[in-house]
Design a protein around this motif. Structure first.
Motif, mmCIF file in Angstrom:
data_model
loop_
_atom_site.group_PDB
_atom_site.id
_atom_site.type_symbol
_atom_site.label_atom_id
_atom_site.label_comp_id
_atom_site.label_asym_id
_atom_site.label_seq_id
_atom_site.Cartn_x
_atom_site.Cartn_y
_atom_site.Cartn_z
ATOM 1 N N ASN A 157 -22.553 10.105 -0.863
ATOM 2 C CA ASN A 157 -23.442 9.285 -1.689
ATOM 3 C C ASN A 157 -24.856 9.116 -1.145
ATOM 4 O O ASN A 157 -25.758 8.797 -1.902
ATOM 5 C CB ASN A 157 -22.794 7.923 -1.961
ATOM 6 N N LYS A 180 -22.571 16.979 9.671
ATOM 7 C CA LYS A 180 -21.630 17.574 8.710
ATOM 8 C C LYS A 180 -21.690 16.747 7.437
ATOM 9 O O LYS A 180 -21.079 15.688 7.335
ATOM 10 C CB LYS A 180 -20.208 17.589 9.287
ATOM 11 N N LEU A 218 -13.187 19.650 14.691
ATOM 12 C CA LEU A 218 -12.705 18.587 15.575
ATOM 13 C C LEU A 218 -11.758 19.102 16.662
ATOM 14 O O LEU A 218 -11.552 18.430 17.674
ATOM 15 C CB LEU A 218 -12.027 17.474 14.748
ATOM 16 N N PHE A 229 -18.421 8.750 11.858
ATOM 17 C CA PHE A 229 -17.867 9.111 10.553
ATOM 18 C C PHE A 229 -18.257 8.108 9.483
ATOM 19 O O PHE A 229 -18.178 6.891 9.690
ATOM 20 C CB PHE A 229 -16.333 9.164 10.655
ATOM 21 N N THR A 230 -18.623 8.599 8.305
ATOM 22 C CA THR A 230 -18.766 7.751 7.119
ATOM 23 C C THR A 230 -18.002 8.410 5.983
ATOM 24 O O THR A 230 -18.181 9.604 5.732
ATOM 25 C CB THR A 230 -20.241 7.601 6.718
ATOM 26 N N SER A 232 -14.244 7.775 3.308
ATOM 27 C CA SER A 232 -13.170 6.904 2.835
ATOM 28 C C SER A 232 -12.283 6.458 4.005
ATOM 29 O O SER A 232 -12.199 7.131 5.038
ATOM 30 C CB SER A 232 -12.335 7.643 1.803
ATOM 31 N N SER A 258 -15.061 -0.428 1.275
ATOM 32 C CA SER A 258 -15.146 -1.851 1.521
ATOM 33 C C SER A 258 -15.202 -2.607 0.197
ATOM 34 O O SER A 258 -15.874 -2.175 -0.733
ATOM 35 C CB SER A 258 -16.436 -2.053 2.332
ATOM 36 N N LEU A 426 -18.171 -4.529 4.741
ATOM 37 C CA LEU A 426 -19.463 -4.203 5.339
ATOM 38 C C LEU A 426 -20.469 -5.317 5.129
ATOM 39 O O LEU A 426 -21.195 -5.706 6.041
ATOM 40 C CB LEU A 426 -20.023 -2.936 4.700
HETATM 41 P P1 NAP Z 1 -14.390 11.296 2.130
HETATM 42 O O1 NAP Z 1 -13.708 12.121 1.137
HETATM 43 O O2 NAP Z 1 -13.581 10.499 3.066
HETATM 44 O O3 NAP Z 1 -15.316 12.313 2.934
HETATM 45 C C1 NAP Z 1 -16.180 11.859 3.909
HETATM 46 C C2 NAP Z 1 -16.570 13.002 4.827
HETATM 47 O O4 NAP Z 1 -15.442 13.400 5.588
HETATM 48 C C3 NAP Z 1 -17.059 14.241 4.095
HETATM 49 O O5 NAP Z 1 -18.124 14.811 4.801
HETATM 50 C C4 NAP Z 1 -15.846 15.144 4.163
HETATM 51 O O6 NAP Z 1 -16.164 16.505 4.081
HETATM 52 C C5 NAP Z 1 -15.346 14.808 5.543
HETATM 53 N N1 NAP Z 1 -13.999 15.230 5.827
HETATM 54 C C6 NAP Z 1 -12.925 15.206 5.021
HETATM 55 N N2 NAP Z 1 -11.861 15.710 5.682
HETATM 56 C C7 NAP Z 1 -12.278 16.065 6.920
HETATM 57 C C8 NAP Z 1 -11.653 16.645 8.051
HETATM 58 N N3 NAP Z 1 -10.369 16.966 8.047
HETATM 59 N N4 NAP Z 1 -12.383 16.869 9.148
HETATM 60 C C9 NAP Z 1 -13.691 16.548 9.184
HETATM 61 N N5 NAP Z 1 -14.335 16.012 8.126
HETATM 62 C C10 NAP Z 1 -13.645 15.762 7.008
HETATM 63 O O7 NAP Z 1 -15.411 10.299 1.478
HETATM 64 P P2 NAP Z 1 -16.481 10.586 0.319
HETATM 65 O O8 NAP Z 1 -15.717 10.792 -0.943
HETATM 66 O O9 NAP Z 1 -17.463 11.624 0.727
HETATM 67 O O10 NAP Z 1 -17.256 9.211 0.295
HETATM 68 C C11 NAP Z 1 -16.859 8.111 -0.493
HETATM 69 C C12 NAP Z 1 -16.290 7.034 0.352
HETATM 70 O O11 NAP Z 1 -17.112 6.796 1.467
HETATM 71 C C13 NAP Z 1 -16.174 5.710 -0.375
HETATM 72 O O12 NAP Z 1 -14.904 5.196 -0.159
HETATM 73 C C14 NAP Z 1 -17.236 4.842 0.261
HETATM 74 O O13 NAP Z 1 -16.934 3.464 0.260
HETATM 75 C C15 NAP Z 1 -17.321 5.391 1.631
HETATM 76 N N6 NAP Z 1 -18.637 5.174 2.203
HETATM 77 C C16 NAP Z 1 -18.776 4.322 3.238
HETATM 78 C C17 NAP Z 1 -20.015 4.105 3.786
HETATM 79 C C18 NAP Z 1 -20.226 3.177 4.958
HETATM 80 O O14 NAP Z 1 -21.320 3.172 5.508
HETATM 81 N N7 NAP Z 1 -19.256 2.423 5.360
HETATM 82 C C19 NAP Z 1 -21.132 4.753 3.269
HETATM 83 C C20 NAP Z 1 -20.950 5.606 2.215
HETATM 84 C C21 NAP Z 1 -19.695 5.810 1.688
HETATM 85 P P3 NAP Z 1 -15.994 17.325 2.721
HETATM 86 O O15 NAP Z 1 -16.833 16.674 1.698
HETATM 87 O O16 NAP Z 1 -16.476 18.673 3.083
HETATM 88 O O17 NAP Z 1 -14.545 17.265 2.394
#
Ligand code: NAP
Length: 679
Positions: A157, A180, A218, A229-230, A232, A258, A426
């Motif tokens: 996002n 990444k 990793l 990491f940021t 889900s 969150s 958060l």
């Molecule tokens: P996600 O599906 O968990 O992916 C996050 C990151 O992890 C992506 O770069 C993804 O890469 C990577 N990833 C997935 N599997 C991995 C693995 N096995 N090894 C290494 N990296 C891996 O989350 P998203 O859909 O991108 O983001 C939405 C979520 O993020 C929401 O739940 C939101 O609340 C949360 N978020 C939190 C914050 C915060 O600051 N707390 C900020 C923004 C968003 P790929 O895309 O290549 O799979």
């Protein structure tokens, strides 16, 4: 379609595979493809580790200077990033949030690092600890950059802000970054990294990019690496138990999803400005980035008596939000990042609907301006309402889109347990003008939140709003929010460094840290005020005095300054004071006399005294006492961008019995060279 390149081992590499196609969020047209097939992850990490030395050799101030220049460079090129971001579904307002916000983090870290860190390569933390009675064995914490790589995994996002807010503290700390991005929006981050690389500002090895799936990245982590990491909570839960993370105790910081809350205080009345502020905040959190913000308000708690009015105002405002093509200036809210993301949000709304009813919006239908909701991931804002806030679905379902649930509370005493049902967030916000309620609610809610905004009419004008993480404040939260901390000023820099307790003699500790510590050798000779930074050494000292303080001195100081506090002017009253037992000199008189003793008055390299720190008056000074001052150069910090630098001096004033009467640090600005200003 060519897949995005990765920037590893100091150059751009194309993947060997075709990769998966990434579609434009609004038009559904292909934008790019992502693949990391054939990218040597072990080699990428190894190269970054091996080539980290040039970055480590820079001082904190030099790194800050580079970040400042980078911020200016990116600002000059930000239109490119705005334009590309449109394809992720971002309106111009959304892109500014992402791009300008990220550039702002670089600039903020650059200036904070200059102010708060030394112009050195290690950071000396806290006071010298005395470890032996005789003063010959002392301890000091120092922080030095980890020798590994900061592996920065980002969510989809914020493709610009996300990488930059992780990069800034890592860079200041002196640790190379491997970015990444999430595959869905990696093309924006790739452009960002191309800009950084083409700026030529970063030392070799300081930055790498892996554009696409992480593959076996990793598996090659080592004990000096970090993972930031940021994403889900589900992905974080898998990655934090990765065997290499566990086996090598890799620092793993997680920012996850969150169920952030916002509370309308019980003091707020119908038709008030506070109520408007609350509604403004909620509408903005639902619609900026189409609600795809980790900090967005998902749970909105309002007093039951005001629920109808709040919902009425929200519905009116949401009805005016125009959804459509993010490039169209009439559009207030663009699409979600992908059709898959929209499906997920719809599923989450179904789950929420078990405990709440929809009061605005249809997740399956929206009037789209200049777009097609079959091809683009358009969605209406959806507002739900629950008059019973107890349903578990309301507190565990993150609909990562323009979705929020208003819940009625009947008594403020419910709020702590309702907040806790979110499992850790958060950000939270409270709109109230009652300081008593604010104090209570902050105490009750703070343990569940990384950041709390208390909004009233006084701070509303300058407030950055509920959802904006700020470089100076911690971004992160307990429990479900990931348990991590990012930003927060120098805390994030320290996170990339190893804290070590150094035990040594004062002489050796002084050599190790570059700071004079009590017990280390002093060197008396030419008056240190006659020395420029080029000549001055840590430990250079002047001992001056003694000077006797008379009753007349004290009386004239009282009359000159107007400080006629009884302890300096009224013998009877001073006698009755349990600490003094008679007239004593003003502390400021002692400090002034000390300056009069140690100063070397003729023009020279010392340009100004800009303050004192850590001033303590330890023993009362009575008429007839004789004072001696010892001033020792403690820390020398040349400025990168000026002809002078800062010198911190250790000052100790003692009386005729050798008892310390005052201790403090004197802060001065000193020219780098004997006649720099005229040069
Ligand atoms: P996600 O599906 O968990 O992916 C996050 C990151 O992890 C992506 O770069 C993804 O890469 C990577 N990833 C997935 N599997 C991995 C693995 N096995 N090894 C290494 N990296 C891996 O989350 P998203 O859909 O991108 O983001 C939405 C979520 O993020 C929401 O739940 C939101 O609340 C949360 N978020 C939190 C914050 C915060 O600051 N707390 C900020 C923004 C968003 P790929 O895309 O290549 O799979």
């Amino acid at each position: 379609m060519r897949a995005l390149g990765s920037y590893v081992e100091g150059h751009w590499q194309a993947p060997s595979g075709e990769g998966s196609v990434v579609l434009d969020a609004a038009t559904g047209e292909p934008v790019t493809a992502v693949s990391t097939e054939g990218i040597d992850m072990a080699g990428a990490l190894d190269h970054a580790r091996r080539s980290g030395a040039p970055l480590r050799e820079l001082t904190f101030h030099q790194r800050a200077g580079i970040l400042k220049e980078l911020a200016a460079y990116l600002k000059a090129h930000r239109e490119e990033l705005y334009e590309l971001s449109t394809r992720t579904g971002a309106t111009l307002r959304d892109s500014k949030f992402d791009v300008d916000g990220g550039i702002g983090v670089l600039a903020a870290y650059a200036s904070k690092a200059k102010r708060e860190l030394p112009n050195d390569t290690i950071y000396v933390e806290g006071p010298v600890e005395s470890l032996g009675r005789g003063g010959s064995f002392v301890g000091q914490h120092v922080l030095s950059p980890l020798r590994g790589v900061a592996v920065q995994i980002n969510a989809f996002n914020f493709p610009t802000w996300g990488p930059l807010e992780k990069l800034a503290p890592a860079f200041i700390a002196g640790v190379p970054s491997l970015i990444k991005p999430a595959s869905q929006t990696a093309y924006v981050t790739e452009r960002l990294v191309r800009l950084i690389a083409s700026s030529g500002l970063f030392p070799e090895g300081a930055l790498a990019l892996v554009s696409g799936p992480a593959g076996d990245l990793l598996d090659h982590l080592g004990p000096q690496d970090l993972v930031c990491f940021t994403g889900s909570a589900a992905t974080a839960a898998r990655l934090r138990v990765h065997p290499r993370v566990v086996a090598s105790s890799v620092r793993f910081n997680a920012e996850t999803d969150s169920l952030n809350l916002s509370i309308l205080g019980p003091d707020v009345v119908a038709g008030s400005r506070e109520l408007d502020l609350y509604v403004d905040g909620l509408v903005s959190e639902m619609t900026v980035k189409a609600g795809q913000k980790c900090t967005a308000i998902r749970r909105a708690f309002v007093p039951g008596a005001l629920a109808e009015e709040v919902i009425g105002a929200l519905v009116e405002r949401l009805a005016a939000v125009r959804v459509g093509n993010p490039a169209n200036p009439e559009v207030a809210m663009g699409p979600l990042a992908s059709l898959a993301q929209r499906d997920e949000v719809r599923r989450a709304i179904s789950r929420l609907s078990v405990a709440a009813k929809t009061v605005f919006g249809d997740p399956y239908h929206v009037e789209v301006i200049d777009g097609d909701d079959e091809r683009g991931a358009f969605m209406s804002p959806v507002l739900l309402y629950a008059d019973d806030p107890a349903g578990p679905e309301l507190h565990d379902t993150e609909a990562f889109g323009p979705v929020s649930t208003v819940m009625a509370y009947s008594s403020p005493s419910q709020l702590p347990s309702l907040a806790a049902l979110g499992g850790g967030s958060l950000a939270g916000s409270v709109v109230t003008s009652d300081p008593g309620f604010a104090k209570w609610v902050v105490r009750e809610l703070a343990p569940w939140h990384g950041r709390l905004l208390v909004l009233d009419v006084d701070d509303a004008g300058e407030s950055t709003g509920h959802g904006s993480p700020l470089p100076a404040l911690v971004h992160g939260g307990p429990g479900r929010a990931g348990g991590g901390e990012e930003l927060g000023g120098m805390r994030a820099v320290h996170h990339h460094m190893q804290r070590s307790g150094i035990q040594a003699s004062p002489r050796v500790l002084s050599a190790v840290t570059g700071r004079w510590v009590p017990g280390a050798p002093r060197s008396e000779g030419m008056h240190p005020f006659r020395k420029s930074l080029a000549e001055l050494r840590v430990g250079d000292t002047v001992v001056a005095g003694p000077r006797r303080i008379t009753a007349e001195d004290i009386a004239s100081f009282a009359s000159l300054t107007g400080d006629t506090f009884y302890a300096h002017t009224d013998e009877e009253a001073a006698k009755a004071n349990p600490l003094f037992g008679g007239i004593v000199a003003h502390g400021y008189l002692v400090v002034s006399y000390a300056a009069g003793m140690f100063v070397s008055p003729e023009p020279g390299p010392v340009l100004a005294n800009y303050g004192l720190e850590n001033l303590r008056f330890l023993t009362p000074v009575r008429p007839g006492d004789e004072l001696t001052v010892t001033l020792t150069a403690k820390q020398i910090t040349p400025r990168e961008d000026a002809a002078y630098g800062e010198v911190r001096w250790d000052a100790v004033v003692v009386n005729q019995k050798g008892e310390p009467v005052a201790t403090y640090d004197v802060l001065t600005l000193v020219a780098k060279h004997p006649a720099p200003l005229s040069a």
